[in-house]
Design a protein around this motif. Structure first.
Motif, PDB file in Angstrom:
ATOM      1  N   GLU A   1       5.080   6.967  -8.034  1.00 49.12           N
ATOM      2  CA  GLU A   1       4.534   8.433  -8.501  1.00 49.12           C
ATOM      3  C   GLU A   1       4.525   9.065  -9.911  1.00 49.12           C
ATOM      4  OE1 GLU A   1       2.218   9.115  -6.333  1.00 49.12           O
ATOM      5  OE2 GLU A   1       3.115   8.198  -4.531  1.00 49.12           O
TER       6      GLU A   1
ATOM      7  N   HIS B   1       2.168   7.405 -12.067  1.00 49.89           N
ATOM      8  CA  HIS B   1       1.012   7.825 -12.179  1.00 49.89           C
ATOM      9  C   HIS B   1       0.884   9.036 -13.092  1.00 49.89           C
ATOM     10  CE1 HIS B   1      -1.520   5.805  -9.002  1.00 49.89           C
ATOM     11  NE2 HIS B   1      -0.468   6.338  -8.221  1.00 49.89           N
TER      12      HIS B   1
ATOM     13  N   GLU C   1      -3.424   1.760  -9.438  1.00 49.73           N
ATOM     14  CA  GLU C   1      -2.079   1.675  -8.487  1.00 49.73           C
ATOM     15  C   GLU C   1      -1.295   0.575  -9.135  1.00 49.73           C
ATOM     16  OE1 GLU C   1      -1.087   3.408  -5.979  1.00 49.73           O
ATOM     17  OE2 GLU C   1      -2.786   4.666  -6.490  1.00 49.73           O
TER      18      GLU C   1
ATOM     19  N   ALA D   1       0.547   2.337 -12.196  1.00 50.95           N
ATOM     20  CA  ALA D   1       1.512   3.089 -11.879  1.00 50.95           C
ATOM     21  C   ALA D   1       2.875   2.394 -11.404  1.00 50.95           C
ATOM     22  CB  ALA D   1       0.953   3.856 -10.485  1.00 50.95           C
TER      23      ALA D   1
END
Length: 127
Positions: free
Chosen positions: A58, A61, A87, A90
């Motif tokens: 996370e 991101h 994705e 990240a």
């Protein structure tokens, strides 16, 4: 990973994010990144390598750039490519953050890499 190592690593990641203006909620029911709210959530039941891995993803991101495809005309194909790209990056950036914070270990890398493969593959299958 000892409990002390876990707590130090978790604290470093949370500090990294909060100093960049993000709120980190470790008492949610899922992992998530909410760009508009500058918010990262993690499930309360997650601990150890699972928590660190999910939180690093996370955090990835939070630091990633916009998709290289963002400026293209909106199509289903473009949207799918953006999801797969963001994705993947990240996970990539999450591990870079771990290196920057000096919290890497062979144990964490093996777990992180397996999670990366598992969850990124799931995104590919969904799109």
């Amino acid at each position: 990973m000892t409990d002390k190592q876990y707590k130090v690593a978790l604290s470093k990641i949370v500090d990294y994010l909060t100093t960049r203006g993000y709120t980190v909620n470790l008492k949610s029911n899922t992992f998530g990144f909410f760009f508009e709210e500058d918010l990262i959530v993690c499930p309360a039941q997650s601990k150890g390598l699972s928590m660190l891995s999910g939180l690093l993803h996370e955090a990835g991101h939070a630091v990633q750039s916009d998709s290289v495809f963002a400026g293209l005309r909106k199509t289903n194909k473009r949207n799918k490519a953006i999801i797969a790209e963001l994705e993947y990056t990240a996970w990539f950036h999450g591990w870079s953050i771990a290196e920057e914070l000096d919290i890497t270990s062979k144990e964490l890398w093996l777990y992180y890499r397996q999670q990366w493969l598992t969850y990124w593959s799931e995104y590919i299958e969904r799109v």
